[in-house]
Design an enzyme around this catalytic site. Structure first.
Site, short mmCIF file in Angstrom:
data_model
loop_
_atom_site.label_atom_id
_atom_site.label_comp_id
_atom_site.label_asym_id
_atom_site.label_seq_id
_atom_site.Cartn_x
_atom_site.Cartn_y
_atom_site.Cartn_z
N GLY A 120 0.80 -1.22 0.00
CA GLY A 120 0.00 0.00 0.00
C GLY A 120 0.83 1.26 0.00
O GLY A 120 0.32 2.35 0.26
N SER A 121 2.12 1.13 -0.33
CA SER A 121 3.02 2.29 -0.31
C SER A 121 2.90 3.14 -1.56
O SER A 121 3.37 4.27 -1.58
CB SER A 121 4.47 1.82 -0.16
OG SER A 121 4.85 1.04 -1.29
N LEU A 123 4.39 2.26 -4.34
CA LEU A 123 5.64 2.02 -5.09
C LEU A 123 5.58 0.75 -5.93
O LEU A 123 6.60 0.31 -6.46
CB LEU A 123 6.83 1.94 -4.12
CG LEU A 123 7.06 3.17 -3.22
CD1 LEU A 123 8.27 2.94 -2.32
CD2 LEU A 123 7.25 4.43 -4.05
N GLY A 124 4.40 0.15 -6.03
CA GLY A 124 4.25 -1.05 -6.83
C GLY A 124 4.69 -2.32 -6.14
O GLY A 124 5.14 -3.26 -6.79
N SER A 125 4.55 -2.39 -4.82
CA SER A 125 5.15 -3.48 -4.06
C SER A 125 4.53 -4.84 -4.38
O SER A 125 5.25 -5.84 -4.47
CB SER A 125 5.08 -3.20 -2.56
OG SER A 125 3.75 -2.97 -2.15
N ASP A 170 3.54 -1.54 -13.17
CA ASP A 170 4.41 -1.99 -12.09
C ASP A 170 5.18 -3.25 -12.45
O ASP A 170 6.37 -3.39 -12.13
CB ASP A 170 3.60 -2.25 -10.82
CG ASP A 170 2.91 -1.01 -10.30
OD1 ASP A 170 3.29 0.09 -10.73
OD2 ASP A 170 2.00 -1.15 -9.46
#
Length: 351
Positions: A120-121, A123-125, A170
């Site tokens: 949920g950052s 950054l495409g985690s 992503d």
């Protein structure tokens, strides 16, 4: 190299894939906009990674583990692993790879992951995790997967097998790495254009970039669903905002290639203004508070990375104002970081 032979030679492998910052165009890679109008995204990978570690075992079980989430599960490996809300990404990857590449053969193994950014950052985690595990699988079993194959398979696991909402950028950012201008034409037609940005331009961009973590986003799936619904229903304000975002991706590409950091800043700011109009919930009082604080301390631009609603905000500020901007954000309780931009995509190695 056969998968059995590769596995015998290398009983354990690790892999990592880089997280990314969306610089412009994010949202135009989401269905149905990408199919109806064609999307364009400019992004760049940073020195934050998701790691995967795979090991063959002999106990007839599949063990899945997330070190950063503190979750762990051990299951029999005779059938498809259940998708039940616990480490479903890990299990869906195992199911797809064993079905499509290993003839449905049960493989007793351990799959562990570690992320340098929270889910949920923005950054495409999640997509980066899938790419990292697939890269490790490719090394372990000798799978015939290049960068495009890796990204497309990761996309299908998330969007088709797990029905998770999201876009396409992503997976390709994690697989390719670097500064990439991406074009999305229809369902499976993706073109990744790696850009040769001058080293001095990247260095100056690094000097100006600040990441501010506002907290994990709980709204991304809702935001993406509303965004898709707006396109389906022909909501003119949202569609025009996405058209503007697509144009901003082209402008960002040109500014980076020319080394015009002032134009990069203007484009980033304009893109955030357009992004707000795609769906409700993209911004909120907390995000606006951080943006106002940073601007008041000297930031020239800022935008939320990812779908919105929380996560990381990317700011640009002159190097001379960086300390002041970070101090202003820290005083409000936000966590700030600096970054380096990276050129390498997903990689794997043998232990």
């Amino acid at each position: 190299m056969s998968s059995d032979f590769a596995a015998r030679r290398c009983p354990q492998v690790r892999a990592r894939a880089p997280l990314r910052l969306g610089l412009a165009g994010g949202g135009t890679d989401v269905s149905p906009y990408a199919e109806l109008h064609g999307g364009a995204v400019m992004n760049a990978t940073i020195d934050r990674y998701i790691y995967a570690s795979l090991g063959l075992t002999e106990d007839g079980r599949v063990e899945v583990e997330s070190h950063d989430l503190g979750r762990h599960q051990r299951l029999p490996c005779g059938e498809a692993l259940p998708i039940d809300g616990t480490l479903d990404l890990h299990k869906a990857i195992y199911n797809r790879v064993t079905r499509d590449f290993l003839g449905g053969r049960a493989v007793s193994m351990r799959i562990s992951t570690f992320s340098e950014a929270p889910a949920g950052s923005g950054l495409g985690s999640s997509s980066t995790l899938v790419v990292a595990v697939l890269q490790a699988m490719t090394e372990l079993f000798g799978l015939p997967l290049g960068e495009y194959d890796l990204a497309q398979l990761a996309y299908r696991i998330e969007r088709e097998d797990l029905r998770l909402a999201g876009g396409r950028q992503d997976q390709y950012a994690a697989a390719f790495g670097g500064f990439n201008f991406m074009e999305f034409h229809g369902r499976d037609n993706v073109i990744v254009n790696p850009l040769r940005i001058k080293r001095e331009v990247i260095s100056e961009l690094e000097a100006q970039t600040i990441l501010c973590f506002t907290g994990v986003s709980r709204e991304s799936a809702t935001i993406i669903a509303e965004q898709s619904r707006n396109v389906e229903q022909g909501a003119s304000r949202s569609i025009q905002a996405m058209h503007a975002l697509k144009d901003s991706a082209v402008a960002m590409k040109q500014a980076l290639l020319k080394g015009d950091l002032a134009e990069v800043s203007r484009t980033l700011d304009a893109g955030w203004s357009s992004k707000r109009d795609m769906a409700s919930g993209i911004s909120n009082p907390q995000i606006e508070d951080a943006l106002q604080a940073a601007r008041g301390a000297g930031a020239t631009a800022g935008k939320v990375s990812g779908a919105g609603g929380g996560g990381f905000i990317m700011f640009l500020a002159p190097l001379e104002r960086r300390r002041a901007v970070m101090a202003a954000l820290n005083e409000r309780g936000y966590r700030t970081e600096t970054v380096r931009y990276t050129a390498e995509g997903a990689t794997a190695w043998r232990r």
